[in-house]
Structures are given as C-alpha cells and as structure tokens.
Write an enzyme that holds these catalytic residues in place. Structure first.
Site, PDB file in Angstrom:
ATOM      1  N   ASN A   1      -6.226   8.075 -18.306  1.00 14.75           N
ATOM      2  CA  ASN A   1      -6.500   7.960 -16.872  1.00 14.75           C
ATOM      3  C   ASN A   1      -6.622   6.489 -16.500  1.00 14.75           C
ATOM      4  OD1 ASN A   1      -9.396   7.114 -17.042  1.00 14.75           O
ATOM      5  ND2 ASN A   1      -9.523   9.074 -18.132  1.00 14.75           N
TER       6      ASN A   1
ATOM      7  N   ASP B   1     -11.078  15.735 -19.253  1.00 12.54           N
ATOM      8  CA  ASP B   1     -11.708  17.058 -19.308  1.00 12.54           C
ATOM      9  C   ASP B   1     -10.979  17.975 -20.275  1.00 12.54           C
ATOM     10  OD1 ASP B   1     -13.867  16.770 -17.447  1.00 12.54           O
ATOM     11  OD2 ASP B   1     -12.348  16.592 -15.874  1.00 12.54           O
TER      12      ASP B   1
ATOM     13  N   PHE C   1     -21.995   9.639 -13.729  1.00 10.43           N
ATOM     14  CA  PHE C   1     -21.172   9.215 -12.603  1.00 10.43           C
ATOM     15  C   PHE C   1     -20.433  10.457 -12.106  1.00 10.43           C
ATOM     16  CE2 PHE C   1     -20.546   4.652 -11.704  1.00 10.43           C
ATOM     17  CZ  PHE C   1     -21.418   4.112 -12.629  1.00 10.43           C
TER      18      PHE C   1
HETATM   19  O1  PMT Z   1     -13.480   1.848 -15.243  1.00  8.97           O
HETATM   20  P1  PMT Z   1     -13.308   1.330 -13.835  1.00  8.97           P
HETATM   21  O2  PMT Z   1     -11.858   1.002 -13.535  1.00  8.97           O
HETATM   22  O3  PMT Z   1     -14.235   0.188 -13.534  1.00  8.97           O
HETATM   23  O4  PMT Z   1     -13.675   2.503 -12.827  1.00  8.97           O
HETATM   24  C1  PMT Z   1     -14.977   2.982 -12.753  1.00  8.97           C
HETATM   25  C2  PMT Z   1     -15.018   4.522 -12.813  1.00  8.97           C
HETATM   26  C3  PMT Z   1     -14.363   5.080 -11.568  1.00  8.97           C
HETATM   27  C4  PMT Z   1     -14.318   5.062 -14.054  1.00  8.97           C
HETATM   28  C5  PMT Z   1     -16.535   4.937 -12.932  1.00  8.97           C
HETATM   29  O5  PMT Z   1     -17.218   4.322 -11.935  1.00  8.97           O
HETATM   30  C6  PMT Z   1     -16.708   6.445 -12.824  1.00  8.97           C
HETATM   31  O6  PMT Z   1     -16.754   7.042 -11.782  1.00  8.97           O
HETATM   32  N1  PMT Z   1     -16.851   7.070 -13.994  1.00  8.97           N
HETATM   33  C7  PMT Z   1     -16.879   8.531 -14.165  1.00  8.97           C
HETATM   34  C8  PMT Z   1     -15.486   9.047 -14.190  1.00  8.97           C
HETATM   35  C9  PMT Z   1     -15.414  10.545 -14.399  1.00  8.97           C
HETATM   36  O7  PMT Z   1     -14.759  10.977 -15.316  1.00  8.97           O
HETATM   37  O8  PMT Z   1     -16.131  11.247 -13.594  1.00  8.97           O
HETATM   38  P2  PMT Z   1     -16.222  12.869 -13.597  1.00  8.97           P
HETATM   39  O9  PMT Z   1     -16.707  13.228 -12.260  1.00  8.97           O
HETATM   40  O10 PMT Z   1     -14.961  13.481 -14.088  1.00  8.97           O
HETATM   41  O11 PMT Z   1     -17.331  13.138 -14.695  1.00  8.97           O
HETATM   42  C10 PMT Z   1     -18.691  13.288 -14.361  1.00  8.97           C
HETATM   43  C11 PMT Z   1     -19.562  12.668 -15.421  1.00  8.97           C
HETATM   44  O12 PMT Z   1     -19.436  13.389 -16.638  1.00  8.97           O
HETATM   45  C12 PMT Z   1     -19.232  11.240 -15.762  1.00  8.97           C
HETATM   46  O13 PMT Z   1     -20.445  10.569 -16.007  1.00  8.97           O
HETATM   47  C13 PMT Z   1     -18.419  11.338 -17.033  1.00  8.97           C
HETATM   48  O14 PMT Z   1     -18.574  10.185 -17.861  1.00  8.97           O
HETATM   49  C14 PMT Z   1     -19.030  12.563 -17.697  1.00  8.97           C
HETATM   50  N2  PMT Z   1     -18.106  13.361 -18.515  1.00  8.97           N
HETATM   51  C15 PMT Z   1     -17.034  13.975 -17.969  1.00  8.97           C
HETATM   52  C16 PMT Z   1     -16.236  14.788 -18.753  1.00  8.97           C
HETATM   53  C17 PMT Z   1     -16.552  14.957 -20.126  1.00  8.97           C
HETATM   54  N3  PMT Z   1     -15.804  15.705 -20.901  1.00  8.97           N
HETATM   55  N4  PMT Z   1     -17.617  14.323 -20.640  1.00  8.97           N
HETATM   56  C18 PMT Z   1     -18.399  13.533 -19.870  1.00  8.97           C
HETATM   57  O15 PMT Z   1     -19.377  12.950 -20.355  1.00  8.97           O
END
Ligand code: PMT
Length: 407
Positions: free
Chosen positions: A212, A280, A326
């Site tokens: 990504n 994911d 996040f």
């Molecule tokens: O890296 P940059 O270019 O500076 O950009 C920053 C960012 C956009 C990547 C960062 O600020 C951000 O938003 N990170 C989370 C990205 C994400 O995957 O979000 P999500 O909504 O899909 O996941 C929710 C949370 O679960 C996140 O904290 C993620 O780290 C966590 N997660 C998700 C899936 C998974 N299998 N395991 C996880 O721990």
C-alpha cells in the site's frame, strides 16, 4: 547553542579520521571546548600533534599513562563533557561499546560515562551490512546511543554503498540535536513504547507482492517524538525509505505476520501506537516459484491477516497500559473510526482521511482527529512531525510520571 559546551571527541581508526580534524575546527568556531581521545587505530591516520593544535587541548591516548591519570582520570574525562562524540566510530570500537569492553582509554571512557553519546560510524559497505555490526548498532541504539550516518557513496576501499562517515557539518547538527534533546524535560523516561510504521508487503510469489501507499513518515515521526520525551522505543517497520530514527531500536519486517511476531516480542510496553498500514488480507498459499504467464491470469485466493492492534489490545496481562490505533478512512471518517475504536479494543484512535487528493499517504502533513472514550479532539492540519510531537505530549500527560522522569 554550542557556545561553552564541552565535547569529548573520540577519534577511532578509519580513513575518515582526517575529517574529524575539520569537525574539531567547526566545533571550536562555535565556541565548544573539544577534548580528544585518540585511539591506537586513530593515531595511524591523524597525528596527536594536529589534533592538539586544532583542539588547543592535550590529547589523551593511554589508559595506563600515570601522568594522564593523575592530571585527568578517565572517569573525569567522560564526566566533564556535555556529550561524547565518536567520529569516526569504527566497527571495532562499536563492537567494544556493545559488549562493554574497557581495554583502552576510549572504551573505558565510554563505559564510564553518564552523558549522551553520539556515534558517526564508518566502515566498508559489507562490514556495515554484517549481522554482527547490525546487532551491535541495535544494542547501542536500544541503550539510547545516538547515531549520525553513515551516508552512501564511494568508499575509500574502492567499493560503493553505505559506510561513509557523515560530513562534519552533519555531525555538528546532530550534536546540537542531541544536546537540545538532553535539555528537554523527559516525562517518558523509564517508559517503554512500541510503534508500528510503514506498509506491509504480502507476497504473491517470490517476485511480486501486494502493498500500500504508506511511506512510514507518520509512524517514524511518532517513534522519534516518544524517544525525545525519554521513552525507550521499539519501532517495528515495514519496508520504507525513512532513515532509522536516532536512539530507537528498529525491527524491520515485511509481512503482517512478521509484524505481529515482532510486536509480541517487544512486549511488555507501557504504550503502543499502531501507525502502520497493515494489509488486511494476504494471498492464501503464496507460490514458491514465479507464477508464469501461461494463459488466463491467476485467480488469487485471499485470506485474512492477523489484526495486530486487536491482538495486542486484548493481550491480557501483557496489554500495554495505553493502546493507540489509527483509522485510515476515505468516507464517514469519524463514524468509521469510532467503530474501530470499539471493535479493536484500543484506548485512543487517530482518525485520518486518506481519500484521493488529501496527500495523507506519503505527504508531510496530516489532519487528525484524536478519538478517545471521552470525546473527539479535531487537530488542525500540521506536519507529521508536529502531529507526532502532539501525540507524544498527550501520551506523556496521560501516563503517571515514573521515578526516572522525576529525576
Ligand atoms: O506512512 P505515511 O505515508 O506517513 O501515512 C500515514 C498513514 C496514513 C499510514 C497513518 O497515518 C495511518 O493512518 N495508519 C493506519 C493505516 C491503516 O491501515 O489503517 P486501518 O484503518 O486499515 O487500520 C486500523 C488500525 O488497525 C491501524 O492502527 C492499523 O495499524 C491496525 N491494523 C490494521 C490491520 C491489521 N491487520 N492489523 C493492524 O494492526
């Protein structure tokens, strides 16, 4: 800010030692008092006379010199400095530091110090990549030793790659940064933090992968900001082009499953921040061989990756006191983030809009909303570094101070 500061400069053996002479000049111009320790190896490259002439100080070389010990013992030498700078830091001296050796003046002064230490490594590219050097550097960084460089380019040995000592002015800037940090309050001293950053790469076959757009800028900035407040930080990062933050122990991984393993290995911690963009899904049964283009495109069967944030937020006795996630969303940002806060079991979630045109992925700025169980705090758009500092301050304010922070 360097005026009146006392620098103990340790010059180890390496062709870059001649550039330490320029470093002495730059520091003297800025009003620093520079005392130098010249190792046996260092003296093969620069003479004590030139070091003494430029520093306008006696040069220290021998641990067992009766006169040196009576005038200025090795303990005083390291304690009377505001910072110890090792430039160049050879692979040998780095190994001695990481293993607690004290068999010459340089290693003994480094072991005896209670002051910030900054190293400017230089060596052959293969040496720099060797697992022994990687391990030693990781050990030193986990103890809070700061590092500047090495840079990449043509090396004295004729090879090209990482291993060039940082330029003297880069070292001067790094000294300023380290000293500025040392003077800041450190409310997270004694605290352990875990931060995830960057993307994950999920293999399709040995050649191709699903990834990504995360650059790691936000996650790396958070690791730095927590370290600057005194926390001992482990950063688990997917593949990025970001430099390792100074003073942070970095664990490089590729896939979500490797990230989970590295995060579990870093526990227990007081606070964990999950800024990584974790895939994911991964391909179920990635091919061991390159998939050949023999007709119809392959039908990739996907399977769900472990949810790292959810796993650690529900880790029972091992759960960090504060778990921060996040939420990267392209629509209904706040509502989706609220749902994630509840579903994943974290304490806080930072909602950000990553829809097309926002430039959040890879950009230098971010517009975040900090959502807690008490409400929503909409932050103005700011640089990712400023957002990281704001988050680190909020984390520090939410954790009770440790005894160390009070010192
Ligand atoms: O890296 P940059 O270019 O500076 O950009 C920053 C960012 C956009 C990547 C960062 O600020 C951000 O938003 N990170 C989370 C990205 C994400 O995957 O979000 P999500 O909504 O899909 O996941 C929710 C949370 O679960 C996140 O904290 C993620 O780290 C966590 N997660 C998700 C899936 C998974 N299998 N395991 C996880 O721990």
């Amino acid at each position: 800010m360097l005026d009146g500061k006392r620098v103990l400069l340790i010059i180890a053996g390496g062709i870059a030692a001649y550039r330490s002479l320029e470093l002495i000049r730059r520091l003297r111009e800025r009003g620093c008092r520079v005392r130098c320790v010249l190792t046996r190896g260092g003296a093969q490259f620069v003479t004590p006379l030139s070091v003494a002439a430029l520093s306008e100080e006696k040069v220290y070389q021998d641990l067992f010199s009766l006169t040196d010990e009576s005038e200025m013992g090795h303990i005083r030498l390291s304690r009377e400095a505001d910072i110890i700078v090792v430039a160049p830091a050879s692979a040998d001296l780095i190994a001695k530091m990481a293993n607690g050796h004290a068999d010459d003046l340089a290693s003994t002064a480094l072991l005896a110090t209670d002051k910030p230490v900054l190293i400017a490594p230089t060596m052959n590219v293969q040496m720099w990549a060797h697992p022994a050097v990687r391990r030693n550097i990781a050990t030193l960084e986990s103890w809070g030793v700061q590092r500047v460089g090495p840079g990449s380019g043509a090396l004295a040995c004729g090879e090209t790659g990482s291993g060039r000592m940082a330029e003297p002015m880069e070292i001067v800037t790094a000294i300023e940064t380290v000293l500025a940090q040392a003077m800041r309050p450190r409310p997270l001293a004694g605290r352990r933090a875990l931060v995830t950053s960057g993307p994950t790469w999920e293999p399709i076959d040995p050649v191709r992968f699903i990834a990504n757009r995360s650059s790691g800028k936000q996650g790396h900035a958070i690791a730095s900001a927590l370290q600057a407040l005194g926390a001992s930080v482990t950063l688990v990062s997917g593949p990025t082009n970001q430099p390792d933050p100074a003073g942070v122990a970095v664990v490089n991984i590729e896939s979500a499953r490797e990230m989970l393993e590295a995060c579990l290995a870093a526990l227990p911690v007081d606070v964990a921040v999950f800024a990584a963009a974790v895939a994911d899904w991964r391909v179920d049964g990635a091919s061991d061989q390159k998939i050949k283009k023999t007709g119809a495109p392959p039908a990739l069967q996907m399977t769900e990756n472990p949810d790292i944030l959810k796993t650690i937020a529900n880790a029972g006795a091992n759960r960090p006191r504060l778990v921060v996630g996040f939420a990267a969303e392209t629509e209904s940002v706040e509502a989706h983030a609220q749902a994630k806060l509840a579903r994943k079991g974290c304490d806080w979630i930072l909602a950000n809009d990553v829809s097309t045109g926002t430039g959040t992925f890879g950009g230098d700025a971010n517009t975040l909303r900090l959502i807690t169980h008490d409400g929503v705090d909409a932050w103005p758009t700011m640089t990712k570094v400023a957002a990281a500092a704001r988050l680190a301050d909020a984390i520090a304010a939410s954790l009770p101070p440790t005894l160390k922070a009070a010192q």
